[in-house]
Design a protein around this motif. Structure first.
Motif, PDB file in Angstrom:
ATOM      1  N   TRP A 113       0.839  -1.134  -0.157  1.00 16.66           N
ATOM      2  CA  TRP A 113       0.003   0.073  -0.109  1.00 16.66           C
ATOM      3  C   TRP A 113       1.001   1.170   0.231  1.00 16.66           C
ATOM      4  O   TRP A 113       0.458   2.218  -0.621  1.00 16.66           O
ATOM      5  CB  TRP A 113      -0.854   0.026   1.296  1.00 16.66           C
ATOM      6  CG  TRP A 113      -2.125  -0.860   1.097  1.00 16.66           C
ATOM      7  CD1 TRP A 113      -2.208  -1.850   1.420  1.00 16.66           C
ATOM      8  CD2 TRP A 113      -3.184  -0.576   0.009  1.00 16.66           C
ATOM      9  NE1 TRP A 113      -3.592  -2.718   1.200  1.00 16.66           N
ATOM     10  CE2 TRP A 113      -4.128  -1.708   0.198  1.00 16.66           C
ATOM     11  CE3 TRP A 113      -3.459   0.511  -0.795  1.00 16.66           C
ATOM     12  CZ2 TRP A 113      -5.276  -1.957  -0.480  1.00 16.66           C
ATOM     13  CZ3 TRP A 113      -4.860   0.127  -1.550  1.00 16.66           C
ATOM     14  CH2 TRP A 113      -5.476  -0.810  -1.425  1.00 16.66           C
ATOM     15  N   VAL A 119       2.078   1.887  -3.639  1.00 23.24           N
ATOM     16  CA  VAL A 119       0.926   2.228  -4.353  1.00 23.24           C
ATOM     17  C   VAL A 119       0.687   3.692  -4.163  1.00 23.24           C
ATOM     18  O   VAL A 119       0.512   4.653  -4.927  1.00 23.24           O
ATOM     19  CB  VAL A 119      -0.351   1.517  -4.394  1.00 23.24           C
ATOM     20  CG1 VAL A 119      -1.577   2.119  -4.806  1.00 23.24           C
ATOM     21  CG2 VAL A 119      -0.278   0.306  -4.700  1.00 23.24           C
ATOM     22  N   ALA A 164       1.234   7.017  -6.616  1.00 23.86           N
ATOM     23  CA  ALA A 164       0.336   7.845  -6.864  1.00 23.86           C
ATOM     24  C   ALA A 164       0.603   9.289  -6.916  1.00 23.86           C
ATOM     25  O   ALA A 164       0.331  10.189  -7.522  1.00 23.86           O
ATOM     26  CB  ALA A 164      -1.247   7.359  -6.166  1.00 23.86           C
ATOM     27  N   THR A 199      -6.322  14.665  -9.967  1.00 18.28           N
ATOM     28  CA  THR A 199      -5.782  13.404  -9.384  1.00 18.28           C
ATOM     29  C   THR A 199      -6.573  13.094  -8.233  1.00 18.28           C
ATOM     30  O   THR A 199      -7.031  13.876  -7.345  1.00 18.28           O
ATOM     31  CB  THR A 199      -4.465  13.799  -8.825  1.00 18.28           C
ATOM     32  OG1 THR A 199      -3.554  14.209  -9.913  1.00 18.28           O
ATOM     33  CG2 THR A 199      -3.706  12.561  -8.402  1.00 18.28           C
ATOM     34  N   VAL A 226      -6.699  10.089  -5.404  1.00 21.17           N
ATOM     35  CA  VAL A 226      -6.110   8.709  -4.722  1.00 21.17           C
ATOM     36  C   VAL A 226      -7.017   8.406  -3.563  1.00 21.17           C
ATOM     37  O   VAL A 226      -7.235   9.178  -2.647  1.00 21.17           O
ATOM     38  CB  VAL A 226      -4.646   9.279  -4.162  1.00 21.17           C
ATOM     39  CG1 VAL A 226      -3.993   7.864  -3.832  1.00 21.17           C
ATOM     40  CG2 VAL A 226      -3.832   9.781  -5.334  1.00 21.17           C
ATOM     41  N   VAL A 267      -5.380  11.283 -13.231  1.00 19.61           N
ATOM     42  CA  VAL A 267      -4.862  10.360 -12.541  1.00 19.61           C
ATOM     43  C   VAL A 267      -5.795   9.893 -11.486  1.00 19.61           C
ATOM     44  O   VAL A 267      -6.239  10.492 -10.773  1.00 19.61           O
ATOM     45  CB  VAL A 267      -3.472  10.378 -11.518  1.00 19.61           C
ATOM     46  CG1 VAL A 267      -3.040   9.171 -10.850  1.00 19.61           C
ATOM     47  CG2 VAL A 267      -2.404  10.737 -12.717  1.00 19.61           C
ATOM     48  N   VAL A 311      -6.411   6.646  -8.695  1.00 18.34           N
ATOM     49  CA  VAL A 311      -5.786   5.417  -8.287  1.00 18.34           C
ATOM     50  C   VAL A 311      -6.750   5.060  -7.059  1.00 18.34           C
ATOM     51  O   VAL A 311      -6.841   5.789  -5.900  1.00 18.34           O
ATOM     52  CB  VAL A 311      -4.425   5.576  -7.671  1.00 18.34           C
ATOM     53  CG1 VAL A 311      -3.753   4.663  -6.865  1.00 18.34           C
ATOM     54  CG2 VAL A 311      -3.479   6.026  -8.656  1.00 18.34           C
ATOM     55  N   PHE A 312      -7.542   3.847  -6.941  1.00 15.91           N
ATOM     56  CA  PHE A 312      -8.404   3.653  -6.171  1.00 15.91           C
ATOM     57  C   PHE A 312      -9.478   4.606  -5.778  1.00 15.91           C
ATOM     58  O   PHE A 312      -9.789   4.940  -4.877  1.00 15.91           O
ATOM     59  CB  PHE A 312      -7.932   2.964  -4.894  1.00 15.91           C
ATOM     60  CG  PHE A 312      -7.073   1.857  -4.930  1.00 15.91           C
ATOM     61  CD1 PHE A 312      -7.642   0.606  -4.835  1.00 15.91           C
ATOM     62  CD2 PHE A 312      -5.778   2.002  -5.025  1.00 15.91           C
ATOM     63  CE1 PHE A 312      -7.090  -0.488  -5.128  1.00 15.91           C
ATOM     64  CE2 PHE A 312      -5.167   0.831  -5.319  1.00 15.91           C
ATOM     65  CZ  PHE A 312      -5.499  -0.597  -5.228  1.00 15.91           C
ATOM     66  N   GLY A 336      -8.650  -0.424 -14.269  1.00 20.79           N
ATOM     67  CA  GLY A 336      -9.770   0.709 -14.113  1.00 20.79           C
ATOM     68  C   GLY A 336     -10.249   0.866 -15.541  1.00 20.79           C
ATOM     69  O   GLY A 336     -10.201   0.014 -16.431  1.00 20.79           O
ATOM     70  N   VAL A 358      -5.730   3.415 -12.193  1.00 16.33           N
ATOM     71  CA  VAL A 358      -5.427   2.078 -11.468  1.00 16.33           C
ATOM     72  C   VAL A 358      -6.369   1.912 -10.500  1.00 16.33           C
ATOM     73  O   VAL A 358      -6.574   2.543  -9.591  1.00 16.33           O
ATOM     74  CB  VAL A 358      -3.889   2.401 -10.770  1.00 16.33           C
ATOM     75  CG1 VAL A 358      -3.411   1.211 -10.069  1.00 16.33           C
ATOM     76  CG2 VAL A 358      -3.093   2.887 -11.851  1.00 16.33           C
ATOM     77  N   GLY A 370      -9.240   2.565 -10.648  1.00 17.55           N
ATOM     78  CA  GLY A 370     -10.395   3.660 -10.468  1.00 17.55           C
ATOM     79  C   GLY A 370     -10.734   4.015 -11.963  1.00 17.55           C
ATOM     80  O   GLY A 370     -10.341   2.981 -12.877  1.00 17.55           O
TER      81      GLY A 370
END
Length: 151
Positions: free
Chosen positions: A11, A14, A18, A58, A60, A82, A84-85, A107, A133, A135
């Motif tokens: 985690w 990642v 991000a 972005t 995250v 971007v 991410v999750f 994603g 990612v 997402g």
């Protein structure tokens, strides 16, 4: 407890990647008119630029809405995203052409714009580039309805 260490490490990697994408884009050589960042939460940004050229969003572990419906572009503009999750939603007016591209890694990208009429050949172009990612990135003319929307 031996199983916890690899999970925390994964985690951290990642999240670091991000954040690195977001920080590199914010401090890069290209100037940005607008940017939206959400970490473990949500944010909504309305851009009313008269000569929009660049923007970024972005998300995250959160959600970002970048509302460009009142912005104007002269010929062409770019939005870098971007997710991410999390999720990024870019709202655009119906009078713009859209070029959506990106790298989905577990994603996706979704064009939910409505083409009610044929646009003139000189209609401005919005290029949306992204990384998703685990997402998603959505480009639409109207905000999505659903439980995550606050009124």
């Amino acid at each position: 407890m031996k199983w916890l260490r690899p999970i925390v490490l994964a985690w951290s990697v990642v999240l670091g990647i991000a954040l690195g994408f977001g920080l590199c884009r914010k401090t890069g050589a290209r100037a940005r008119e607008g940017s939206s960042v959400a970490l473990f939460g949500g944010t909504r940004t309305k851009d009313v630029s008269q000569h929009l050229a660049r923007a970024d969003a972005t998300a995250v572990f959160g959600a970002v809405t970048l509302d460009l419906r009142e912005a104007h572009i002269d010929d062409e503009a770019t939005v870098d995203t971007v997710a991410v999750f999390g999720g990024v939603e870019v709202l655009v007016p119906r009078r713009w052409r859209l070029a959506l591209s990106g790298r989905p890694i577990f994603g996706g990208f979704d064009d939910r714009t409505h083409g009610d009429k044929v646009l003139p050949a000189d209609a401005p172009i919005l290029k949306v580039h992204g990384l998703a990612v685990f997402g998603g990135v959505v480009v639409a003319n109207e905000p999505a309805e659903g439980p995550r929307r606050s009124r």
